[in-house]
Scaffold this motif. Structure first.
Motif, PDB file in Angstrom:
ATOM      1  N   VAL A 121       0.841  -1.200   0.000  1.00  0.00           N
ATOM      2  CA  VAL A 121       0.000   0.000   0.000  1.00  0.00           C
ATOM      3  C   VAL A 121       0.878   1.252   0.000  1.00  0.00           C
ATOM      4  O   VAL A 121       0.639   2.189  -0.771  1.00  0.00           O
ATOM      5  CB  VAL A 121      -0.971  -0.004   1.206  1.00  0.00           C
ATOM      6  CG1 VAL A 121      -1.652   1.343   1.383  1.00  0.00           C
ATOM      7  CG2 VAL A 121      -2.008  -1.115   1.040  1.00  0.00           C
ATOM      8  N   GLU A 122       1.935   1.258   0.826  1.00  0.00           N
ATOM      9  CA  GLU A 122       2.864   2.401   0.873  1.00  0.00           C
ATOM     10  C   GLU A 122       3.561   2.605  -0.467  1.00  0.00           C
ATOM     11  O   GLU A 122       3.644   3.726  -0.964  1.00  0.00           O
ATOM     12  CB  GLU A 122       3.919   2.184   1.970  1.00  0.00           C
ATOM     13  CG  GLU A 122       3.407   2.275   3.381  1.00  0.00           C
ATOM     14  CD  GLU A 122       4.473   1.864   4.388  1.00  0.00           C
ATOM     15  OE1 GLU A 122       5.683   1.841   4.026  1.00  0.00           O
ATOM     16  OE2 GLU A 122       4.099   1.550   5.521  1.00  0.00           O
ATOM     17  N   GLU A 123       4.079   1.515  -1.030  1.00  0.00           N
ATOM     18  CA  GLU A 123       4.802   1.611  -2.304  1.00  0.00           C
ATOM     19  C   GLU A 123       3.877   2.044  -3.437  1.00  0.00           C
ATOM     20  O   GLU A 123       4.277   2.812  -4.314  1.00  0.00           O
ATOM     21  CB  GLU A 123       5.462   0.271  -2.650  1.00  0.00           C
ATOM     22  CG  GLU A 123       6.581  -0.129  -1.712  1.00  0.00           C
ATOM     23  CD  GLU A 123       7.818   0.747  -1.837  1.00  0.00           C
ATOM     24  OE1 GLU A 123       8.037   1.360  -2.902  1.00  0.00           O
ATOM     25  OE2 GLU A 123       8.568   0.820  -0.854  1.00  0.00           O
ATOM     26  N   THR A 124       2.641   1.568  -3.418  1.00  0.00           N
ATOM     27  CA  THR A 124       1.679   1.949  -4.451  1.00  0.00           C
ATOM     28  C   THR A 124       1.346   3.433  -4.347  1.00  0.00           C
ATOM     29  O   THR A 124       1.290   4.150  -5.361  1.00  0.00           O
ATOM     30  CB  THR A 124       0.400   1.098  -4.341  1.00  0.00           C
ATOM     31  OG1 THR A 124       0.761  -0.283  -4.471  1.00  0.00           O
ATOM     32  CG2 THR A 124      -0.601   1.456  -5.425  1.00  0.00           C
ATOM     33  N   ALA A 125       1.134   3.915  -3.114  1.00  0.00           N
ATOM     34  CA  ALA A 125       0.844   5.345  -2.917  1.00  0.00           C
ATOM     35  C   ALA A 125       2.025   6.191  -3.381  1.00  0.00           C
ATOM     36  O   ALA A 125       1.845   7.221  -4.044  1.00  0.00           O
ATOM     37  CB  ALA A 125       0.528   5.619  -1.448  1.00  0.00           C
ATOM     38  N   THR A 139       3.409  13.808  -9.835  1.00  0.00           N
ATOM     39  CA  THR A 139       4.386  14.907  -9.857  1.00  0.00           C
ATOM     40  C   THR A 139       5.349  14.808 -11.035  1.00  0.00           C
ATOM     41  O   THR A 139       6.164  15.704 -11.236  1.00  0.00           O
ATOM     42  CB  THR A 139       5.203  14.934  -8.547  1.00  0.00           C
ATOM     43  OG1 THR A 139       5.924  13.701  -8.417  1.00  0.00           O
ATOM     44  CG2 THR A 139       4.307  15.160  -7.338  1.00  0.00           C
ATOM     45  N   GLY A 140       5.264  13.713 -11.795  1.00  0.00           N
ATOM     46  CA  GLY A 140       6.164  13.544 -12.938  1.00  0.00           C
ATOM     47  C   GLY A 140       7.579  13.189 -12.530  1.00  0.00           C
ATOM     48  O   GLY A 140       8.512  13.341 -13.311  1.00  0.00           O
ATOM     49  N   GLU A 141       7.762  12.681 -11.309  1.00  0.00           N
ATOM     50  CA  GLU A 141       9.101  12.346 -10.811  1.00  0.00           C
ATOM     51  C   GLU A 141       9.343  10.844 -10.979  1.00  0.00           C
ATOM     52  O   GLU A 141       8.683  10.031 -10.345  1.00  0.00           O
ATOM     53  CB  GLU A 141       9.198  12.704  -9.327  1.00  0.00           C
ATOM     54  CG  GLU A 141      10.478  12.275  -8.682  1.00  0.00           C
ATOM     55  CD  GLU A 141      10.416  12.347  -7.163  1.00  0.00           C
ATOM     56  OE1 GLU A 141      11.272  11.710  -6.535  1.00  0.00           O
ATOM     57  OE2 GLU A 141       9.522  13.017  -6.622  1.00  0.00           O
ATOM     58  N   PRO A 142      10.276  10.458 -11.835  1.00  0.00           N
ATOM     59  CA  PRO A 142      10.542   9.029 -11.994  1.00  0.00           C
ATOM     60  C   PRO A 142      11.253   8.479 -10.752  1.00  0.00           C
ATOM     61  O   PRO A 142      11.940   9.228 -10.045  1.00  0.00           O
ATOM     62  CB  PRO A 142      11.459   8.968 -13.214  1.00  0.00           C
ATOM     63  CG  PRO A 142      12.099  10.301 -13.282  1.00  0.00           C
ATOM     64  CD  PRO A 142      11.127  11.289 -12.687  1.00  0.00           C
ATOM     65  N   PRO A 143      11.091   7.188 -10.481  1.00  0.00           N
ATOM     66  CA  PRO A 143      11.815   6.601  -9.342  1.00  0.00           C
ATOM     67  C   PRO A 143      13.312   6.584  -9.638  1.00  0.00           C
ATOM     68  O   PRO A 143      13.726   6.588 -10.795  1.00  0.00           O
ATOM     69  CB  PRO A 143      11.246   5.179  -9.258  1.00  0.00           C
ATOM     70  CG  PRO A 143      10.717   4.897 -10.622  1.00  0.00           C
ATOM     71  CD  PRO A 143      10.283   6.216 -11.194  1.00  0.00           C
ATOM     72  N   ALA A 144      14.093   6.579  -8.587  1.00  0.00           N
ATOM     73  CA  ALA A 144      15.545   6.501  -8.758  1.00  0.00           C
ATOM     74  C   ALA A 144      15.901   5.155  -9.392  1.00  0.00           C
ATOM     75  O   ALA A 144      15.303   4.131  -9.050  1.00  0.00           O
ATOM     76  CB  ALA A 144      16.238   6.646  -7.403  1.00  0.00           C
ATOM     77  N   ALA A 145      16.819   5.174 -10.311  1.00  0.00           N
ATOM     78  CA  ALA A 145      17.228   3.934 -10.977  1.00  0.00           C
ATOM     79  C   ALA A 145      18.065   3.087 -10.039  1.00  0.00           C
ATOM     80  O   ALA A 145      18.851   3.600  -9.239  1.00  0.00           O
ATOM     81  CB  ALA A 145      18.034   4.263 -12.231  1.00  0.00           C
TER      82      ALA A 145
END
Length: 195
Positions: free
Chosen positions: A71-75, A83-89
């Motif tokens: 649930v946390e990761e999905t949120a 926000t248009g922020e990609p996750p860190a690679a």
């Protein structure tokens, strides 16, 4: 329900001792499905297809901590989308995905990375590793030559510790490689000024 081949079942569903070791992603999938449907329990039934048919039923504990983490990761994922922020690679894990996202494009202008302090360090580390690999490959060739000399033409040698060394002729059928294209990364050194 899952289906798999007997070969994949042995490789990915069993540990070294031969006990069933359910892949984590399948356990997580079962927990999600149980939670979303309001079920009080979950299991996975895997049909193994090969020289016969076998079915294995594996109970899945419904760990609340796994659900909470999902649930946390999905949120967090949807917040990044908003926000248009990609996750860190994760460069150890995501190399193929990054390459797929950024294929070489001759129409993209050359980048000016002259202010990027990280890139020279990466290139230096890459060069050092390539040199070490080259030296290790040279040493492997030397070791192979010494082993071949010790075998003296024999195709089998038995060692005192129980290992066997086999050197036999392997035949490979002729085959044709289809034409392909793929990106190649090269590092060019700066040109030296003419004197």
């Amino acid at each position: 329900m899952k289906t798999t081949s007997d070969l994949v079942f042995r490789k990915k569903w069993k540990d070294e001792a031969g006990a069933i070791n359910l892949p984590v992603w399948i356990a997580v999938q079962a927990i999600v499905e149980a939670r979303l449907t309001g079920a009080s329990w979950a299991c996975v039934a895997v049909l193994v297809v090969g020289h016969g048919l076998d079915i294995h039923v594996i109970d899945i504990p419904l760990h609340a901590g796994i659900w909470d983490r999902l649930v946390e990761e999905t949120a967090a994922f949807w917040e990044r989308v908003a926000t248009g922020e990609p996750p860190a690679a994760d460069y150890a894990r995501d190399g193929d995905t990054i390459a797929d996202l950024w294929p070489p494009d001759a129409d993209v202008e050359a980048l000016d990375l002259s202010a990027d302090n990280r890139m020279p360090a990466l290139l230096d580390e890459r060069a050092e590793i390539k040199e070490r690999v080259k030296a290790e490959e040279k040493r492997l060739d030397e070791i192979k030559a010494e082993i071949v000399e010790k075998l003296g033409g024999a195709t089998l040698a038995r060692l005192g510790d129980g290992r066997e060394v086999v050197r036999a002729i392997q035949r490979r059928a002729e085959f044709t490689v289809k034409a392909s294209s793929f990106p190649v990364l090269r590092i060019r050194q700066p040109r030296k000024a003419a004197t």
